[in-house]
Enzyme design. Structure first.
Site, PDB file in Angstrom:
ATOM      1  N   TYR A  35       0.820  -1.211   0.000  1.00 46.94           N
ATOM      2  CA  TYR A  35       0.000   0.000   0.000  1.00 46.94           C
ATOM      3  C   TYR A  35       0.853   1.259   0.000  1.00 46.94           C
ATOM      4  O   TYR A  35       0.395   2.335  -0.392  1.00 46.94           O
ATOM      5  CB  TYR A  35      -0.935   0.022   1.213  1.00 46.94           C
ATOM      6  N   LYS A  68       3.117 -15.492   3.686  1.00 44.17           N
ATOM      7  CA  LYS A  68       3.085 -16.344   2.494  1.00 44.17           C
ATOM      8  C   LYS A  68       4.522 -16.720   2.153  1.00 44.17           C
ATOM      9  O   LYS A  68       5.031 -16.486   1.061  1.00 44.17           O
ATOM     10  CB  LYS A  68       2.400 -15.607   1.333  1.00 44.17           C
ATOM     11  N   ASP A 116      -3.432 -18.179   3.167  1.00 48.17           N
ATOM     12  CA  ASP A 116      -4.586 -18.865   2.604  1.00 48.17           C
ATOM     13  C   ASP A 116      -5.183 -19.847   3.615  1.00 48.17           C
ATOM     14  O   ASP A 116      -6.410 -19.962   3.740  1.00 48.17           O
ATOM     15  CB  ASP A 116      -4.234 -19.573   1.288  1.00 48.17           C
ATOM     16  N   ASP A 143      -5.536  -6.292   5.979  1.00 47.26           N
ATOM     17  CA  ASP A 143      -6.709  -5.590   5.474  1.00 47.26           C
ATOM     18  C   ASP A 143      -7.801  -6.591   5.112  1.00 47.26           C
ATOM     19  O   ASP A 143      -8.971  -6.432   5.473  1.00 47.26           O
ATOM     20  CB  ASP A 143      -6.297  -4.755   4.252  1.00 47.26           C
ATOM     21  N   ASP A 153     -11.315  -7.951   7.713  1.00 46.43           N
ATOM     22  CA  ASP A 153     -12.700  -7.851   7.256  1.00 46.43           C
ATOM     23  C   ASP A 153     -13.396  -9.206   7.328  1.00 46.43           C
ATOM     24  O   ASP A 153     -14.576  -9.295   7.701  1.00 46.43           O
ATOM     25  CB  ASP A 153     -12.757  -7.311   5.824  1.00 46.43           C
TER      26      ASP A 153
END
Length: 361
Positions: free
Chosen positions: A143, A193, A225, A249, A253
């Site tokens: 980001y 990851k 994942d 992020d 959620d």
């Protein structure tokens, strides 16, 4: 305690929910003998309308002069992607996080007892309880990385976004996670990851060094994942989840939805010094703005986080949370968390009822 709080009321339902949160702050101040001063700060789409930019000059300085910042919500289609960057509310959010050094986003996902039937997971899963803390690195990663877009000879336009992390950035967010785990149930799950990304391999190596300093805290590595799958399979297994910016992020959620409603969930963004920034995780909901329909609970619970993490006043934080739970246990609901046919109350009435519980405790 004497303190000064910056209020960024923002857009849409932001001013409505901030107003109820301020009323709760005042109720707590009256109950426990605190003095609170408020400073209004203009930021977001409303700032674009007023002065032409979403992050006016001096915004960070006003916030830095305070002990904490309470943010309602910013954004809306009126200030969408077709607007220049300096007019978009999202630009202001990224800027204030960077300027205040808010590198750690704390987002609890708690299934409140009275809301157990709102959990979308199996009943037996919900009955085990959900109480996890997502710790998201907030000022690094993709980001904030360099962006590029260019024309290729044979593939059309190509775009790149750089994901970069340093040992220092990883270490400081890792320490936050371990320290929080010591205050909770003593377990850290580090999400990466590492089987694909070089940044994740560095992330994992730094976290493994920290483990040696926090031998009293249980630790595990979880691929992102698999983590996404485990949050909907058995969220009760997690205590503190720590991860980089983009993964956090997305996963935060997901975690919020297994608790039933984003209208109930607060968040805190903190750094190594004051002020911390506290806000609900929901958006500005412009479709219901000004209609007394918004749920103020997430913003009110953000105030509880403010007392806990900025002011270290745990009694006050516990009182707010207990008052919210008591109102929900009475069956009081705003439209977003009500079942069909249930009687609902508006923003102001929900705030009033919570204040009444606070006074009675």
């Amino acid at each position: 305690m004497n303190c000064k709080i910056a209020l960024i009321r923002g857009d849409g339902i932001g001013p409505e929910v901030v107003n109820e949160a301020v009323n709760v702050l005042n109720a707590i101040a009256d109950k426990y003998g605190h003095r609170i001063e408020y400073v209004d700060v203009l930021m977001g789409g409303c700032a674009t309308d007023a002065v032409g930019v979403s992050y006016p000059e001096g915004t960070a300085e006003k916030c830095k002069s305070c002990d904490a910042v309470l943010l309602g919500a910013v954004g809306g289609p009126k200030w969408g992607a077709d607007k220049p960057s300096e007019q978009r509310p999202e630009t202001a959010l990224l800027a204030i996080r960077k300027d205040l050094g808010l590198y750690a986003n704390l987002r609890p996902a708690v299934l409140r007892p009275a809301m157990a039937d709102a959990c979308p997971l199996k009943k037996e899963t919900a009955e085990k309880g959900i109480d996890l803390m997502m710790v998201r690195e907030l000022t690094g990663g993709v980001y904030f990385g360099k962006r590029n877009k260019y024309q290729t000879e044979d593939r059309g336009i190509e775009a790149t976004d750089l994901m970069a992390y340093s040992e220092k950035e990883i270490e400081r967010i890792g320490r936050r996670a371990f320290e929080l785990a010591r205050l909770r149930r003593g377990k850290v799950s580090s999400v990466d990851k590492a089987n694909v990304l070089e940044t994740s391999r560095l992330w994992r190596s730094v976290m493994h060094k920290l483990v040696q300093e926090y031998s009293d805290v249980a630790y595990e590595d979880v691929l992102v994942d698999n983590c996404a799958m485990q949050i909907v399979r058995e969220p009760g297994q997690f205590d503190v989840l720590v991860t980089e910016n983009m993964f956090g992020d997305i996963l935060s959620d997901e975690a919020s939805m297994v608790t039933g409603s984003i209208g109930l969930l607060p968040s805190a963004s903190i750094g190594d010094s004051a002020p911390g920034l506290y806000e609900p995780i929901h958006g500005s909901a412009p479709d219901i703005a000004g209609q007394d329909k918004a749920n103020p609970i997430a913003t009110i619970l953000s105030v509880a986080m403010m007392f806990r993490y900025s002011f270290h006043l745990f009694r006050e934080a516990d009182t707010i949370e207990a008052a919210v739970d008591a109102v929900l246990a009475d069956g009081v609901r705003t439209p977003d968390i009500a079942h069909p046919g249930e009687k609902t109350v508006g923003t102001r009435e929900m705030g009033r009822l919570i204040r009444e519980k606070i006074k009675a405790m």
